[in-house]
Design a protein around this motif. Structure first.
Motif, PDB file in Angstrom:
ATOM      1  N   ASP A  91       0.835  -1.204   0.000  1.00  0.00           N
ATOM      2  CA  ASP A  91       0.000   0.000   0.000  1.00  0.00           C
ATOM      3  C   ASP A  91       0.869   1.253   0.000  1.00  0.00           C
ATOM      4  OD1 ASP A  91       0.700   0.591   2.674  1.00  0.00           O
ATOM      5  OD2 ASP A  91      -1.082  -0.409   3.481  1.00  0.00           O
ATOM      6  N   ARG A  92       0.210   2.385  -0.058  1.00  0.00           N
ATOM      7  CA  ARG A  92       0.892   3.675  -0.187  1.00  0.00           C
ATOM      8  C   ARG A  92       1.808   3.956   1.006  1.00  0.00           C
ATOM      9  NH1 ARG A  92       2.249   6.273  -4.406  1.00  0.00           N
ATOM     10  NH2 ARG A  92       3.566   7.875  -3.508  1.00  0.00           N
ATOM     11  N   SER A 123      -8.748  -2.268 -10.482  1.00  0.00           N
ATOM     12  CA  SER A 123      -8.295  -0.876 -10.602  1.00  0.00           C
ATOM     13  C   SER A 123      -7.822  -0.309  -9.264  1.00  0.00           C
ATOM     14  CB  SER A 123      -9.424  -0.019 -11.167  1.00  0.00           C
ATOM     15  OG  SER A 123     -10.570  -0.192 -10.363  1.00  0.00           O
ATOM     16  N   HIS A 124      -7.676  -1.179  -8.244  1.00  0.00           N
ATOM     17  CA  HIS A 124      -7.200  -0.710  -6.938  1.00  0.00           C
ATOM     18  C   HIS A 124      -5.804  -0.078  -7.068  1.00  0.00           C
ATOM     19  CE1 HIS A 124     -10.209  -3.642  -5.884  1.00  0.00           C
ATOM     20  NE2 HIS A 124     -10.033  -3.505  -4.576  1.00  0.00           N
ATOM     21  N   ASN A 125      -5.548   0.928  -6.239  1.00  0.00           N
ATOM     22  CA  ASN A 125      -4.195   1.481  -6.155  1.00  0.00           C
ATOM     23  C   ASN A 125      -3.397   0.850  -5.030  1.00  0.00           C
ATOM     24  OD1 ASN A 125      -4.532   3.362  -8.256  1.00  0.00           O
ATOM     25  ND2 ASN A 125      -5.739   4.646  -6.861  1.00  0.00           N
ATOM     26  N   GLU A 126      -4.088   0.145  -4.133  1.00  0.00           N
ATOM     27  CA  GLU A 126      -3.432  -0.445  -2.970  1.00  0.00           C
ATOM     28  C   GLU A 126      -4.030  -1.823  -2.704  1.00  0.00           C
ATOM     29  OE1 GLU A 126      -2.385   2.907   0.097  1.00  0.00           O
ATOM     30  OE2 GLU A 126      -4.556   2.680   0.024  1.00  0.00           O
ATOM     31  N   VAL A 127      -3.239  -2.693  -2.067  1.00  0.00           N
ATOM     32  CA  VAL A 127      -3.791  -3.939  -1.523  1.00  0.00           C
ATOM     33  C   VAL A 127      -4.269  -3.584  -0.121  1.00  0.00           C
ATOM     34  CG1 VAL A 127      -3.354  -6.347  -0.934  1.00  0.00           C
ATOM     35  CG2 VAL A 127      -2.111  -5.297  -2.841  1.00  0.00           C
ATOM     36  N   PRO A 128      -5.591  -3.596   0.129  1.00  0.00           N
ATOM     37  CA  PRO A 128      -6.096  -3.099   1.422  1.00  0.00           C
ATOM     38  C   PRO A 128      -5.668  -3.979   2.589  1.00  0.00           C
ATOM     39  CG  PRO A 128      -7.909  -3.579  -0.120  1.00  0.00           C
ATOM     40  CD  PRO A 128      -6.649  -4.059  -0.768  1.00  0.00           C
ATOM     41  N   ASP A 129      -5.396  -3.328   3.708  1.00  0.00           N
ATOM     42  CA  ASP A 129      -5.005  -4.044   4.927  1.00  0.00           C
ATOM     43  C   ASP A 129      -6.221  -4.803   5.463  1.00  0.00           C
ATOM     44  OD1 ASP A 129      -4.279  -4.835   7.450  1.00  0.00           O
ATOM     45  OD2 ASP A 129      -3.402  -2.908   8.026  1.00  0.00           O
ATOM     46  N   PRO A 130      -6.166  -6.141   5.529  1.00  0.00           N
ATOM     47  CA  PRO A 130      -7.346  -6.904   5.948  1.00  0.00           C
ATOM     48  C   PRO A 130      -7.414  -7.155   7.457  1.00  0.00           C
ATOM     49  CG  PRO A 130      -5.636  -8.430   5.280  1.00  0.00           C
ATOM     50  CD  PRO A 130      -5.043  -7.036   5.165  1.00  0.00           C
ATOM     51  N   GLU A 140     -10.260 -10.758  -0.887  1.00  0.00           N
ATOM     52  CA  GLU A 140      -9.986  -9.626  -1.776  1.00  0.00           C
ATOM     53  C   GLU A 140      -8.474  -9.465  -1.981  1.00  0.00           C
ATOM     54  OE1 GLU A 140     -10.867  -5.716  -0.201  1.00  0.00           O
ATOM     55  OE2 GLU A 140     -11.225  -4.916  -2.204  1.00  0.00           O
ATOM     56  N   VAL A 141      -7.718  -9.587  -0.888  1.00  0.00           N
ATOM     57  CA  VAL A 141      -6.256  -9.509  -0.984  1.00  0.00           C
ATOM     58  C   VAL A 141      -5.731 -10.574  -1.945  1.00  0.00           C
ATOM     59  CG1 VAL A 141      -4.109  -9.931   0.312  1.00  0.00           C
ATOM     60  CG2 VAL A 141      -5.899  -8.461   1.292  1.00  0.00           C
ATOM     61  N   LEU A 142      -6.231 -11.799  -1.804  1.00  0.00           N
ATOM     62  CA  LEU A 142      -5.749 -12.894  -2.667  1.00  0.00           C
ATOM     63  C   LEU A 142      -6.126 -12.657  -4.125  1.00  0.00           C
ATOM     64  CD1 LEU A 142      -6.427 -15.881  -0.274  1.00  0.00           C
ATOM     65  CD2 LEU A 142      -4.187 -15.127  -1.082  1.00  0.00           C
ATOM     66  N   ASP A 143      -7.324 -12.098  -4.360  1.00  0.00           N
ATOM     67  CA  ASP A 143      -7.727 -11.777  -5.745  1.00  0.00           C
ATOM     68  C   ASP A 143      -6.721 -10.812  -6.376  1.00  0.00           C
ATOM     69  OD1 ASP A 143     -10.000 -13.346  -5.523  1.00  0.00           O
ATOM     70  OD2 ASP A 143     -11.338 -11.648  -5.092  1.00  0.00           O
ATOM     71  N   LEU A 144      -6.371  -9.774  -5.627  1.00  0.00           N
ATOM     72  CA  LEU A 144      -5.430  -8.773  -6.142  1.00  0.00           C
ATOM     73  C   LEU A 144      -4.050  -9.388  -6.359  1.00  0.00           C
ATOM     74  CD1 LEU A 144      -6.482  -5.808  -3.838  1.00  0.00           C
ATOM     75  CD2 LEU A 144      -6.767  -5.908  -6.313  1.00  0.00           C
ATOM     76  N   LEU A 145      -3.628 -10.202  -5.394  1.00  0.00           N
ATOM     77  CA  LEU A 145      -2.298 -10.812  -5.491  1.00  0.00           C
ATOM     78  C   LEU A 145      -2.214 -11.771  -6.672  1.00  0.00           C
ATOM     79  CD1 LEU A 145      -1.600 -11.442  -1.690  1.00  0.00           C
ATOM     80  CD2 LEU A 145      -0.396  -9.819  -3.177  1.00  0.00           C
ATOM     81  N   GLU A 146      -3.255 -12.575  -6.869  1.00  0.00           N
ATOM     82  CA  GLU A 146      -3.230 -13.519  -7.996  1.00  0.00           C
ATOM     83  C   GLU A 146      -3.184 -12.763  -9.321  1.00  0.00           C
ATOM     84  OE1 GLU A 146      -5.273 -17.517  -6.119  1.00  0.00           O
ATOM     85  OE2 GLU A 146      -6.585 -16.131  -7.164  1.00  0.00           O
ATOM     86  N   ASP A 147      -3.920 -11.673  -9.400  1.00  0.00           N
ATOM     87  CA  ASP A 147      -3.957 -10.859 -10.616  1.00  0.00           C
ATOM     88  C   ASP A 147      -2.569 -10.264 -10.908  1.00  0.00           C
ATOM     89  OD1 ASP A 147      -4.637  -9.175 -12.705  1.00  0.00           O
ATOM     90  OD2 ASP A 147      -5.910  -7.849 -11.499  1.00  0.00           O
ATOM     91  N   GLY A 148      -2.024  -9.533  -9.939  1.00  0.00           N
ATOM     92  CA  GLY A 148      -0.748  -8.840 -10.155  1.00  0.00           C
ATOM     93  C   GLY A 148       0.425  -9.795 -10.339  1.00  0.00           C
ATOM     94  N   CYS A 149       0.434 -10.892  -9.597  1.00  0.00           N
ATOM     95  CA  CYS A 149       1.539 -11.859  -9.726  1.00  0.00           C
ATOM     96  C   CYS A 149       1.509 -12.523 -11.099  1.00  0.00           C
ATOM     97  CB  CYS A 149       1.460 -12.930  -8.630  1.00  0.00           C
ATOM     98  SG  CYS A 149       1.905 -12.329  -6.999  1.00  0.00           S
ATOM     99  N   ALA A 150       0.299 -12.885 -11.558  1.00  0.00           N
ATOM    100  CA  ALA A 150       0.187 -13.513 -12.885  1.00  0.00           C
ATOM    101  C   ALA A 150       0.664 -12.542 -13.958  1.00  0.00           C
ATOM    102  CB  ALA A 150      -1.257 -13.938 -13.142  1.00  0.00           C
TER     103      ALA A 150
END
Ligand code: 4NP
Length: 162
Positions: A91-92, A123-130, A140-150
């Motif tokens: 995150d920022r 379109s998130h700018n940050e991976v939100p702190d869960p 939600e964190v895992l969705d973002l991580l899978e997207d960006g890592c792939a």
């Protein structure tokens, strides 16, 4: 053979987002048989949880996707800025803390980036702190991580990382 690409995921506590990033990335690397080409680790900017395993809520959410969470929390250190090729800030606030350390390093060679820059389908700018939220936050964190890592891995394979 080229030397491995070294990636460090960083969040605040190193028990939720960054260990999940580390293990999502490792999972994708293993699926592609690219283990010899990468070294992946994670760390936290804070010292609250040093030595602890990942948060059980993140372990459970990752496990439902077939991802095994390994590792114990550690804090970011100055040598990380020359030992890694990439640091992915979740995150920022993590980014700003890391930039402050990087600016004090004599010879930083790492590329410090905001992880969400790699996300293609979000379109998130940050991976939100869960940590203080509900269980859906971990997915939600895992969705973002899978997207960006792939996407990062695809760019690495295509030779289009900038
Ligand atoms: P993380 O989540 O930065 O994704 O590991 C957190 C873990 C612990 C705390 C905050 C965020 N904490 O305040 O203890």
């Amino acid at each position: 053979m080229n030397s491995p690409t070294r990636i460090l995921f960083v969040c605040l506590g190193n028990i939720c987002r960054s260990p999940a990033g580390e293990n999502v990335m490792r999972h994708l690397i293993e699926q592609d048989g690219l283990q010899a080409q990468f070294e992946v680790d994670s760390a936290g900017t804070a010292d609250y949880h040093i030595g602890n395993p990942a948060d059980p809520r993140m372990i459970a959410a990752a496990s439902r996707r077939g991802i095994v969470m390994t590792g114990r929390a550690r804090q970011v250190k100055v040598s990380d800025f020359s030992d890694f090729d990439w640091i992915f800030a979740m995150d920022r606030s993590n980014y700003e803390d890391l930039l402050r350390i990087k600016n004090r390093c004599a010879n930083p060679t790492v590329r410090l980036v905001s992880f969400c820059d790699f996300c293609k389908n979000h379109s998130h700018n940050e991976v939100p702190d869960p940590y203080y939220g509900g269980l859906e936050g971990f997915d939600e964190v895992l969705d973002l991580l899978e997207d960006g890592c792939a996407e990062f891995l695809q760019c690495w394979k295509d030779g289009t990382l900038r």
